[in-house]
Design an enzyme around this catalytic site. Sequence first.
Site, PDB file in Angstrom:
ATOM      1  N   LYS A  52       0.847  -1.208   0.000  1.00 38.80           N
ATOM      2  CA  LYS A  52       0.000   0.000   0.000  1.00 38.80           C
ATOM      3  C   LYS A  52       0.881   1.256   0.000  1.00 38.80           C
ATOM      4  CE  LYS A  52      -3.791  -2.444   2.297  1.00 38.80           C
ATOM      5  NZ  LYS A  52      -4.578  -2.703   3.517  1.00 38.80           N
ATOM      6  N   GLN A  96      -4.306  -1.625   9.758  1.00 41.36           N
ATOM      7  CA  GLN A  96      -4.279  -2.954   9.160  1.00 41.36           C
ATOM      8  C   GLN A  96      -4.824  -3.990  10.144  1.00 41.36           C
ATOM      9  OE1 GLN A  96      -3.546  -3.408   5.951  1.00 41.36           O
ATOM     10  NE2 GLN A  96      -3.877  -5.617   6.050  1.00 41.36           N
ATOM     11  N   ASP A 119     -10.783   2.921   4.554  1.00 47.79           N
ATOM     12  CA  ASP A 119     -11.089   1.492   4.478  1.00 47.79           C
ATOM     13  C   ASP A 119     -12.606   1.278   4.488  1.00 47.79           C
ATOM     14  OD1 ASP A 119      -9.095  -0.429   4.191  1.00 47.79           O
ATOM     15  OD2 ASP A 119      -8.367  -0.136   6.241  1.00 47.79           O
TER      16      ASP A 119
HETATM   17  N1  GUN Z   1      -6.909  -6.941   6.484  1.00 50.67           N
HETATM   18  C1  GUN Z   1      -7.307  -7.665   5.423  1.00 50.67           C
HETATM   19  N2  GUN Z   1      -7.804  -6.872   4.455  1.00 50.67           N
HETATM   20  C2  GUN Z   1      -7.719  -5.615   4.923  1.00 50.67           C
HETATM   21  C3  GUN Z   1      -8.080  -4.346   4.360  1.00 50.67           C
HETATM   22  O1  GUN Z   1      -8.591  -4.217   3.244  1.00 50.67           O
HETATM   23  N3  GUN Z   1      -7.829  -3.276   5.160  1.00 50.67           N
HETATM   24  C4  GUN Z   1      -7.290  -3.394   6.397  1.00 50.67           C
HETATM   25  N4  GUN Z   1      -7.107  -2.293   7.109  1.00 50.67           N
HETATM   26  N5  GUN Z   1      -6.947  -4.549   6.943  1.00 50.67           N
HETATM   27  C5  GUN Z   1      -7.163  -5.649   6.200  1.00 50.67           C
END
Ligand code: GUN
Length: 294
Positions: A52, A96, A119
């Site tokens: 990311k 995350q 998110d």
């Molecule tokens: N863990 C698995 N997928 C995601 C996501 O799209 N965003 C976040 N913040 N954590 C995750």
Amino acid sequence: MEIMNGKMVSQSICEKLKEKTNSLIASGKRVPQLAAVLVGSNGASETYVASKIKHCEEIGFKSNMVRLDETISEQELMTTIESLNKNAEVDGILVQLPLPKHINEQNIINLIDPEKDVDGFSPVNTGRLVLGMQSYIPATPYGIMLMLEHYNIETSGKKAVVIGRSNIVGRPMSILLSQAGPFGDATVTLCHSKTKNLSSICQEADIIVAALGKPGFLTADMVKPGAVIIDVGITRVPDASKKSGFSIKGDVDFDNVSVKSSFITPVPGGVGLMTIAGLLMNTYNAYLKRNKLP
Ligand code: GUN
């Protein structure tokens, strides 16, 4: 059968975002900034967050990686989120998941400013999504919608089956496919671990989104000829032939299902990269909204 190329589609979205960011820089404006909070050292989470951040930098966004120790308390993590909420230069915040067991994930998500919740996990954005209002759509379902749009997949009146009811993928995906409008209007069945006769439900489906995290779960006998298959699985399985010691496997038995399908996403190279495109789009839109730009 056509393979839906997540690498190519996400690259084209990133290119457009890069051009827009360059225009911001040329006009002397501040660039969008994403803050990514990573607690502990889960290998998969490390990889996702690194990717990311790398993509942010490639398109010219500022990124702010906040690494916190596994042992941090819930209260300390809350204080970190509050300070990112207050930081005027931060447009998007992502925490995350999963978080260590001693931290209540929902308490943390609830604290993220909905206007910075790129998110789309907060109750406010979830509520907005359910009501059909403008919202930040969770990055993976958003990425899948962008992919359906790119390949102009007909969803109206189609039977869609979503396997997996997570807040991150399955549930929002079911809402998006069933809502009125382009790339919606499908008749959606949301399946989960207690679903009976899953195989026969899938056999009727025109579109299947597999998001349960079980490698190779969706087999050819479960799929109608000509179905559209979206594979959200990204499970690490031991693989001695790889330097890393593992390979990434999707939820779909790709070799046998692909020959029956009309469109299918591969793993890797499918939905994973589209998730990043969704996140960057949300961050750019959060920037525009916070700066009252059109
Ligand atoms: N863990 C698995 N997928 C995601 C996501 O799209 N965003 C976040 N913040 N954590 C995750």
